[in-house]
Design an enzyme around this catalytic site. Sequence first.
Site, PDB file in Angstrom:
ATOM      1  N   LYS A   1      31.727 -13.198  20.816  1.00  0.00           N
ATOM      2  CA  LYS A   1      32.772 -14.145  20.396  1.00  0.00           C
ATOM      3  C   LYS A   1      34.058 -13.394  20.188  1.00  0.00           C
ATOM      4  O   LYS A   1      34.049 -12.218  19.821  1.00  0.00           O
ATOM      5  CB  LYS A   1      32.378 -14.817  19.079  1.00  0.00           C
ATOM      6  CG  LYS A   1      33.128 -16.107  18.820  1.00  0.00           C
ATOM      7  CD  LYS A   1      32.438 -17.245  19.520  1.00  0.00           C
ATOM      8  CE  LYS A   1      33.049 -18.571  19.210  1.00  0.00           C
ATOM      9  NZ  LYS A   1      32.105 -19.645  19.576  1.00  0.00           N
TER      10      LYS A   1
HETATM   11  N1  GLU Z   1      32.711 -21.931  22.317  1.00  0.00           N
HETATM   12  C1  GLU Z   1      31.527 -22.643  22.725  1.00  0.00           C
HETATM   13  C2  GLU Z   1      30.397 -22.404  21.743  1.00  0.00           C
HETATM   14  O1  GLU Z   1      30.620 -22.053  20.605  1.00  0.00           O
HETATM   15  C3  GLU Z   1      31.154 -22.377  24.161  1.00  0.00           C
HETATM   16  C4  GLU Z   1      30.813 -20.954  24.468  1.00  0.00           C
HETATM   17  C5  GLU Z   1      30.615 -20.680  25.967  1.00  0.00           C
HETATM   18  O2  GLU Z   1      30.587 -21.606  26.746  1.00  0.00           O
HETATM   19  O3  GLU Z   1      30.495 -19.512  26.282  1.00  0.00           O
HETATM   20  O4  GLU Z   1      29.261 -22.635  22.047  1.00  0.00           O
END
Ligand code: GLU
Length: 421
Positions: A111
């Site tokens: 993240k």
């Molecule tokens: N930000 C989204 C989540 O928290 C999508 C993450 C992604 O598709 O890599 O799941």
Amino acid sequence: MPIIASEKELSVYENMAARFDVAAAKLGLDEGFQKVLRHPSKEITLYIPVMMDSGSIEVFVGYRVQHSIVRGPGKGGIRFAPDVTLDEIRALASWMTWKCAVVNIPFGGAKGGVVCDPEKLSRRELEAITRRYTAELLDYLGPERDVPAPDLGTNEQVMAWVMDTYSMHVRHTSTAVVTGKPLDLGGSRGRREATGRGCLIVADQALQRLRLNREEQRVIIQGFGNVGSIAAKLMQETGYRIVGVADIHGGIYNPKGIDVPKLINHALEAGQISGFPGCDPVDPMQILFQDCDIAIPAAVENVITSHNADRIKARIIIEAANGPTTALADDILAEKKVFVVPDILANAGGVTVSYFEWVQDRQGYFWSESMVNERLEQMMVASFNDVLGYAERHNVSPRIAAYMLAIDRVAFALRLRGLYA
Ligand code: GLU
């Protein structure tokens, strides 16, 4: 033991770790593996200098945390928000590892975030932050390394800039380095709607388990961004009644039901949902505690806590946001017999279609929207059944079951790979 309201709430990462500890102990995971999987494998802090439109130079703090690459490349969004912290990004990266393992896709977890307020930045300033952030992370990103996606405060345009910056440096167009891109740059059909659609799929599954009908369900949603607004729209189209909605500026409630397409238009024009005709105004932090059958937190972490969980009236909670419920609140909701579909299952639709996007980019062959939606539904239903089956077999909550299933899968891969020393 009953939880008392004065008990100290935990940080976002500690809330993740508290559930991890319970699940790992139930699995009987050996102590060494617990240590490895409880912590991220890499944390990068960046200081991003940007020439602002005013001519002054500003320095923004950014992070990328890679929690695990045991099952595949790191995967997870980039968040632009004024209150981003390393603790939060660390938790979100860990949740991505568990989420990808719950839906059994070949990714680890990562993240990113930048401390900034995108509403106060010009398009040029946003682009500058994004490009410098990407350039600084060049050695760590890549289709086989770490694949970002949108999250709070970022969108398809930001992903296009990430893709372009990375591609310019590696000297060829690399679409699979990022997901959630515009369709014309290798994005996937159905990706924008995927997280909201996943919420609808798990809501339907929860109703089946509890033998309830869509038509009798009054739904409240906190958050009206990409996830909340799409979940509201798709749920209304299939028979649910949306009675309450809130965004960061304000909330609205109407027991007779809210016309979601009209609300989406109103929000586009007014920039907020407050003032939508025919509804009572509600404090956005109070919206989840109004009268309803299904409550959907679709905004930020730590909104259902030990201080307010006893005020939840819903029978079902679908966690569209990451980490909306604290570990202390879990016990209160369990006592009230609220059926909680945990975040790492409920909002996994987004990353599942991100996986489809990555596959399509690597094949250079693109699927129809119906194929994307069909496969998404198959995977979400299978994961829901896996988690609920695990919960029944081990006599634990769906949340602890989801963690157990995920940790078990990651630990299995780790055991096979071994430690490199
Ligand atoms: N930000 C989204 C989540 O928290 C999508 C993450 C992604 O598709 O890599 O799941």
